[in-house]
Write a protein that holds these residues in place. Structure first.
Motif, PDB file in Angstrom:
ATOM      1  N   VAL A 101       0.837  -1.198   0.000  1.00 10.16           N
ATOM      2  CA  VAL A 101       0.000   0.000   0.000  1.00 10.16           C
ATOM      3  C   VAL A 101       0.875   1.252   0.000  1.00 10.16           C
ATOM      4  O   VAL A 101       0.647   2.192  -0.732  1.00 10.16           O
ATOM      5  CB  VAL A 101      -0.927  -0.013   1.235  1.00 10.16           C
ATOM      6  N   ARG A 102       1.909   1.241   0.814  1.00  9.31           N
ATOM      7  CA  ARG A 102       2.861   2.339   0.854  1.00  9.31           C
ATOM      8  C   ARG A 102       4.235   1.835   0.464  1.00  9.31           C
ATOM      9  O   ARG A 102       4.592   0.690   0.752  1.00  9.31           O
ATOM     10  CB  ARG A 102       2.957   2.912   2.269  1.00  9.31           C
ATOM     11  N   LEU A 103       5.006   2.686  -0.152  1.00 13.79           N
ATOM     12  CA  LEU A 103       6.363   2.297  -0.542  1.00 13.79           C
ATOM     13  C   LEU A 103       7.356   2.749   0.518  1.00 13.79           C
ATOM     14  O   LEU A 103       7.104   3.702   1.248  1.00 13.79           O
ATOM     15  CB  LEU A 103       6.710   2.922  -1.896  1.00 13.79           C
ATOM     16  N   GLN A 104       8.467   2.072   0.594  1.00 12.47           N
ATOM     17  CA  GLN A 104       9.518   2.418   1.551  1.00 12.47           C
ATOM     18  C   GLN A 104      10.672   3.092   0.806  1.00 12.47           C
ATOM     19  O   GLN A 104      10.853   2.877  -0.394  1.00 12.47           O
ATOM     20  CB  GLN A 104      10.044   1.156   2.245  1.00 12.47           C
ATOM     21  N   LYS A 105      11.447   3.850   1.542  1.00 11.87           N
ATOM     22  CA  LYS A 105      12.660   4.434   0.990  1.00 11.87           C
ATOM     23  C   LYS A 105      13.547   3.313   0.445  1.00 11.87           C
ATOM     24  O   LYS A 105      13.642   2.246   1.061  1.00 11.87           O
ATOM     25  CB  LYS A 105      13.393   5.185   2.111  1.00 11.87           C
ATOM     26  N   PHE A 106      14.165   3.559  -0.673  1.00 13.79           N
ATOM     27  CA  PHE A 106      15.057   2.607  -1.372  1.00 13.79           C
ATOM     28  C   PHE A 106      14.302   1.453  -2.032  1.00 13.79           C
ATOM     29  O   PHE A 106      14.920   0.565  -2.603  1.00 13.79           O
ATOM     30  CB  PHE A 106      16.141   2.025  -0.436  1.00 13.79           C
ATOM     31  N   GLN A 107      12.960   1.432  -1.910  1.00 13.57           N
ATOM     32  CA  GLN A 107      12.219   0.356  -2.570  1.00 13.57           C
ATOM     33  C   GLN A 107      12.259   0.562  -4.081  1.00 13.57           C
ATOM     34  O   GLN A 107      12.160   1.690  -4.567  1.00 13.57           O
ATOM     35  CB  GLN A 107      10.769   0.331  -2.080  1.00 13.57           C
ATOM     36  N   GLN A 108      12.425  -0.549  -4.798  1.00 10.94           N
ATOM     37  CA  GLN A 108      12.499  -0.472  -6.245  1.00 10.94           C
ATOM     38  C   GLN A 108      11.129  -0.828  -6.841  1.00 10.94           C
ATOM     39  O   GLN A 108      10.464  -1.736  -6.355  1.00 10.94           O
ATOM     40  CB  GLN A 108      13.547  -1.465  -6.745  1.00 10.94           C
ATOM     41  N   VAL A 109      10.732  -0.080  -7.852  1.00 15.50           N
ATOM     42  CA  VAL A 109       9.446  -0.337  -8.502  1.00 15.50           C
ATOM     43  C   VAL A 109       9.692  -0.500  -9.995  1.00 15.50           C
ATOM     44  O   VAL A 109      10.419   0.298 -10.608  1.00 15.50           O
ATOM     45  CB  VAL A 109       8.455   0.828  -8.262  1.00 15.50           C
ATOM     46  N   GLU A 110       9.082  -1.527 -10.576  1.00 16.58           N
ATOM     47  CA  GLU A 110       9.272  -1.778 -12.004  1.00 16.58           C
ATOM     48  C   GLU A 110       8.200  -1.055 -12.813  1.00 16.58           C
ATOM     49  O   GLU A 110       7.013  -1.077 -12.455  1.00 16.58           O
ATOM     50  CB  GLU A 110       9.222  -3.281 -12.291  1.00 16.58           C
ATOM     51  N   LEU A 111       8.620  -0.418 -13.895  1.00 19.14           N
ATOM     52  CA  LEU A 111       7.671   0.278 -14.759  1.00 19.14           C
ATOM     53  C   LEU A 111       7.177  -0.669 -15.853  1.00 19.14           C
ATOM     54  O   LEU A 111       7.755  -1.737 -16.076  1.00 19.14           O
ATOM     55  CB  LEU A 111       8.331   1.510 -15.381  1.00 19.14           C
ATOM     56  N   ALA A 112       6.134  -0.224 -16.538  1.00 23.43           N
ATOM     57  CA  ALA A 112       5.531  -1.069 -17.570  1.00 23.43           C
ATOM     58  C   ALA A 112       6.525  -1.411 -18.681  1.00 23.43           C
ATOM     59  O   ALA A 112       6.434  -2.474 -19.304  1.00 23.43           O
ATOM     60  CB  ALA A 112       4.305  -0.368 -18.146  1.00 23.43           C
ATOM     61  N   ASP A 113       7.488  -0.497 -18.919  1.00 24.41           N
ATOM     62  CA  ASP A 113       8.439  -0.751 -20.008  1.00 24.41           C
ATOM     63  C   ASP A 113       9.678  -1.525 -19.543  1.00 24.41           C
ATOM     64  O   ASP A 113      10.644  -1.669 -20.288  1.00 24.41           O
ATOM     65  CB  ASP A 113       8.854   0.572 -20.670  1.00 24.41           C
ATOM     66  N   GLY A 114       9.658  -1.977 -18.288  1.00 23.82           N
ATOM     67  CA  GLY A 114      10.766  -2.795 -17.803  1.00 23.82           C
ATOM     68  C   GLY A 114      11.833  -2.019 -17.067  1.00 23.82           C
ATOM     69  O   GLY A 114      12.645  -2.596 -16.342  1.00 23.82           O
ATOM     70  N   ARG A 115      11.852  -0.689 -17.238  1.00 25.20           N
ATOM     71  CA  ARG A 115      12.827   0.101 -16.479  1.00 25.20           C
ATOM     72  C   ARG A 115      12.416   0.108 -15.003  1.00 25.20           C
ATOM     73  O   ARG A 115      11.271  -0.203 -14.665  1.00 25.20           O
ATOM     74  CB  ARG A 115      12.867   1.540 -17.017  1.00 25.20           C
ATOM     75  N   THR A 116      13.341   0.478 -14.141  1.00 29.46           N
ATOM     76  CA  THR A 116      13.011   0.508 -12.722  1.00 29.46           C
ATOM     77  C   THR A 116      13.360   1.865 -12.121  1.00 29.46           C
ATOM     78  O   THR A 116      14.254   2.563 -12.590  1.00 29.46           O
ATOM     79  CB  THR A 116      13.782  -0.573 -11.935  1.00 29.46           C
ATOM     80  N   VAL A 117      12.607   2.201 -11.066  1.00 28.42           N
ATOM     81  CA  VAL A 117      12.890   3.423 -10.310  1.00 28.42           C
ATOM     82  C   VAL A 117      13.033   3.042  -8.839  1.00 28.42           C
ATOM     83  O   VAL A 117      12.495   2.029  -8.401  1.00 28.42           O
ATOM     84  CB  VAL A 117      11.764   4.477 -10.461  1.00 28.42           C
ATOM     85  N   THR A 118      13.762   3.860  -8.090  1.00 27.00           N
ATOM     86  CA  THR A 118      13.934   3.622  -6.656  1.00 27.00           C
ATOM     87  C   THR A 118      13.382   4.814  -5.880  1.00 27.00           C
ATOM     88  O   THR A 118      13.602   5.970  -6.257  1.00 27.00           O
ATOM     89  CB  THR A 118      15.429   3.424  -6.328  1.00 27.00           C
ATOM     90  N   VAL A 119      12.648   4.504  -4.805  1.00 30.41           N
ATOM     91  CA  VAL A 119      12.016   5.556  -4.007  1.00 30.41           C
ATOM     92  C   VAL A 119      13.079   6.345  -3.238  1.00 30.41           C
ATOM     93  O   VAL A 119      13.932   5.761  -2.566  1.00 30.41           O
ATOM     94  CB  VAL A 119      11.006   4.938  -3.016  1.00 30.41           C
ATOM     95  N   VAL A 120      13.028   7.684  -3.355  1.00 29.96           N
ATOM     96  CA  VAL A 120      13.965   8.552  -2.637  1.00 29.96           C
ATOM     97  C   VAL A 120      13.314   9.069  -1.351  1.00 29.96           C
ATOM     98  O   VAL A 120      13.817   8.878  -0.259  1.00 29.96           O
ATOM     99  CB  VAL A 120      14.421   9.740  -3.516  1.00 29.96           C
ATOM    100  N   ASP A 121      12.173   9.737  -1.491  1.00 31.75           N
ATOM    101  CA  ASP A 121      11.426  10.180  -0.305  1.00 31.75           C
ATOM    102  C   ASP A 121       9.984  10.495  -0.690  1.00 31.75           C
ATOM    103  O   ASP A 121       9.610  10.383  -1.849  1.00 31.75           O
ATOM    104  CB  ASP A 121      12.094  11.386   0.380  1.00 31.75           C
ATOM    105  N   LYS A 122       9.206  10.894   0.314  1.00 37.84           N
ATOM    106  CA  LYS A 122       7.793  11.176   0.071  1.00 37.84           C
ATOM    107  C   LYS A 122       7.625  12.650  -0.233  1.00 37.84           C
ATOM    108  O   LYS A 122       8.184  13.494   0.466  1.00 37.84           O
ATOM    109  CB  LYS A 122       6.998  10.791   1.320  1.00 37.84           C
ATOM    110  N   LEU A 123       6.857  12.979  -1.268  1.00 44.11           N
ATOM    111  CA  LEU A 123       6.628  14.393  -1.610  1.00 44.11           C
ATOM    112  C   LEU A 123       5.300  14.894  -1.065  1.00 44.11           C
ATOM    113  O   LEU A 123       5.144  16.067  -0.766  1.00 44.11           O
ATOM    114  CB  LEU A 123       6.660  14.583  -3.131  1.00 44.11           C
TER     115      LEU A 123
END
Lengths: 243, 439
Positions: free
Chosen positions: B5-27
């Motif tokens: 439900v919520r993401l954690q700092k440094f958690q990696q999330v995969e995008l639809a195109d296969g690239r990935t992003v990592t959570v930095v902080d909450k905005l």
């Protein structure tokens, strides 16, 4: 005054009122968890206020033990002022919940209570925390409260800790989904924080959830938000069944 | 569970195109979800990720597909912080989308309304209104409607009036429904009454509320009548749905502003500054016909013309130096100073809206005026004053052809100044002609 020199406009008030059980059984880690939770919630409420142009959260805190005691005084206070003046609560005494309800009922009034505001007030959040059986006639106080129109529209949430009587808490909220329970002080801190923030957000921003069928049932709106955002947190009755 | 439900700092999330992003902080966080700052793992580029509370959706897969469609069609204009990429769909789990981070210098509109931030100039305030109107024109022209227009959607640069529009996830095509009815106090009365679902026309009501509050801070429907202690949903439905009444209604003063400190003061002050044509625009937007019968709401093009007329009316009061909106054809009162220009430039009407510029020192004409474009930033001409006479300096790149009342004609090249004489006709090219009218 030029046309760019705006003056601050009084927003509608969104009261967030905590009734906190400070009976002797809360002494030690539990009251420590409550104190640290409230300290952690205040900056979140300050942030909510700065981003909200409709409503302004004002806080009231009552501790109840031998009697009911409004920590925040005769008026609701801004989260900023409370943060600046906050002193940790101590726990000692009985659980006079009936008196707490009686006193809350008195204060949920425009003419001689908290609710007098020139710009009006939206439905309040009423947050109840308890860890034991009421030691007085809670029913008498609750019956008074049930006739109070502010209570009727309020978003009512409760947390039971340890040996709390969750049936009483459910009677207070009128909704099983908004009563949570824990036996662990660390979880208690997280739970207070989560429930206080979620209910304050729903009450102060309104719900933009797709279905709006119960317009004035703010407790239902909060229960939906708790379910949507709670993840691992289960309502108190879920911990009773199946174990 | 990969996506909670919520993401954690440094958690990696995969995008639809296969690239990935990592959570930095909450905005930030809202009712629908949380916005995180994330970093692309391959390029290091920072973006925002809106992450939904998935159980809010009755049909999350459908909403995901709706976002996919919007991403494909693209943003209506650069003002929209539009969804760029979706996270990978995983059955039963949360999802979100990538968008740009709002740059420094922009402040949320809510902060303007809470008077934490103020516009740096009158021009910036009018520019903000023009930018908002232009953005919604682009949105509607693309066949979309916004559905949930409210103060939380805008970020504005107080120095320039540049606007960014966020929370575009509920934007849908004509005839479609996002399932969101909107935010209280911004929803059109017919939506509050339950008669209609949000559409282009309900957006236009919300737009008028936004514009009113941009200038006046206070809410156009909150006055004497709405001043009750308990603002429950029942009352909200009455004040904003079944019995709405503008605080400056032409025929009914029963909801007039309340003269109590902290209540409606800004609206009362601003109303005195508004020129007649802006007052009329708001009175039409919030007339009973508009509020109850859903008739006569201004189109974006109408607002655009009105706001351009407003922008060209910005001058300084010669007595106190304060910026004011100067009426073209009648007296304007700044505090106790009465000011009336000697005349005005009268252009051909646009979408049946008058286009005028008062002949007054430092009044500005924009490309909008001389070329018929929608460019409200590029200065095309400035009115100059010398004792006893006024001139119009050509700051455009075109030569003007002027016909004098005696039939003679003159030309003015870029950089030259035309002395303004009564009844002269100025042909700016592009079939745009203005007449000099004396008061």
């Amino acid at each position: 005054m030029g046309m760019l020199d705006k003056v601050e406009t009084m927003r509608r008030m969104c009261p967030v009122i905590f009734l906190l059980d400070t009976s002797g059984s809360m002494n030690g880690a539990p009251i420590g968890a409550v104190n640290s939770a409230i300290e952690g919630v205040l900056p979140e409420l300050i942030a909510m206020n700065s981003g909200n142009s409709d409503n302004e959260i004002k806080v009231g805190i009552m501790s109840f033990d031998y009697g009911a005691n409004w920590i925040t005084g005769d008026e609701l206070v801004s989260p900023e002022d409370l943060k600046a003046s906050w002193k940790d609560l101590d726990a000692a005494g009985l659980t006079k919940m009936g008196e707490a309800f009686h006193d809350l009922n008195k204060k949920l009034s425009v003419s001689h209570g908290f609710m007098n505001r020139a710009s009006g007030s939206v439905a309040p959040v009423l947050f109840l925390l308890s860890d034991g059986e009421p030691t007085d006639d809670y029913q008498a106080g609750l019956n008074e409260l049930k006739n109070n129109n502010w209570y009727k529209v309020a978003a009512k949430v409760a947390i039971g800790y340890g040996d709390s009587n969750d049936d009483v808490l459910r009677e207070f909220t009128g909704n099983v989904e908004t009563v949570l329970h824990t036996n662990n002080p660390e979880d208690l801190r997280k739970m207070i924080r989560f429930v206080a923030i979620t209910s304050s957000r729903v009450a102060s921003t309104g719900s933009n959830a797709p279905d709006n069928s119960n317009p004035d049932d703010n407790t239902v709106k909060v229960s939906k938000a708790i379910q949507a955002q709670g993840g691992a947190l289960a309502p108190a009755d879920a911990s009773d069944g199946g174990w | 569970m990969a996506n909670s439900v919520r993401l954690q700092k440094f958690q990696q999330v995969e995008l639809a195109d296969g690239r990935t992003v990592t959570v930095v902080d909450k905005l930030g966080e809202g009712g629908q979800g949380v916005v995180y700052r994330v970093k692309f793992d391959d390029t290091g580029e920072e973006k925002a990720l809106k992450w939904y509370f998935v159980s809010y959706f009755k049909e999350p897969r459908k909403f995901y597909a709706h976002l996919e469609d919007n991403i494909q069609v693209g943003a209506p204009s650069a003002a929209f912080i539009w969804p760029k990429q979706l996270t990978k769909w995983i059955d039963g789990e949360s999802f979100g989308y990538i968008m740009d981070i709002i740059p420094n210098g922009y402040e949320s509109f809510s902060k303007f309304l809470n008077v934490i931030v103020k516009f740096k100039s009158v021009k910036a305030m009018v520019n903000a209104a023009l930018n908002i109107v232009a953005a919604f024109k682009a949105l509607h022209n693309k066949g979309y409607n916004y559905q949930d227009l409210n103060d939380g959607n805008f970020s504005i640069d107080p120095a320039t009036g540049k606007v960014l529009i966020c929370d575009n996830d509920n934007v849908v095509g004509h005839g479609q429904q996002s399932g969101i009815s909107g935010k209280a106090r911004y929803m059109a009365p017919e939506v509050v009454r339950g008669e209609k679902q949000p559409d282009k026309n309900t957006d236009r009501y919300s737009l008028a509320v936004i514009l009113f509050r941009l200038f006046a801070v206070d809410h156009p429907l909150e006055g004497k009548r709405t001043n009750v202690p308990a603002l429950t949903d029942k009352y909200d439905k009455r004040f904003f749905g079944t019995q709405p009444l503008f605080i400056f209604d032409k025929n009914d003063s029963s909801n007039a502003p309340v003269p109590v400190p902290g209540l409606h003061q800004n609206a009362v002050t601003m109303w005195k500054y508004f020129p007649s044509f802006v007052k009329e625009a708001f009175q039409q937007s919030f007339s009973q016909d508009s509020l109850i019968n859903i008739k006569g709401r201004l189109l974006e093009q109408d607002w655009f013309n009105i706001l351009m007329r407003l922008k060209s009316s910005i001058v300084k009061c010669p007595q106190c130096g304060e910026e004011i909106f100067l009426e073209s054809d009648r007296e304007t009162i700044c505090k106790s100073h009465k000011i009336k220009p000697v005349g005005y430039l009268n252009f051909t009407r646009r979408s049946n809206q008058a286009v005028t510029v008062p002949i007054f020192k430092d009044a500005v004409l924009y490309d909008y005026h001389v070329s018929g474009s929608e460019d409200f930033e590029t200065v095309a001409a400035v009115i100059l004053e010398k004792p006893g006479k006024f001139g119009l300096e050509n700051k455009s790149s075109n030569t003007w052809f002027i016909t004098l009342p005696n039939g003679k004609s003159v030309t003015k090249k870029p950089g030259e100044v035309l002395g303004l004489g009564v009844d002269s006709k100025i042909d700016f090219g592009n079939n745009i002609v203005a007449t000099v009218v004396a008061n």
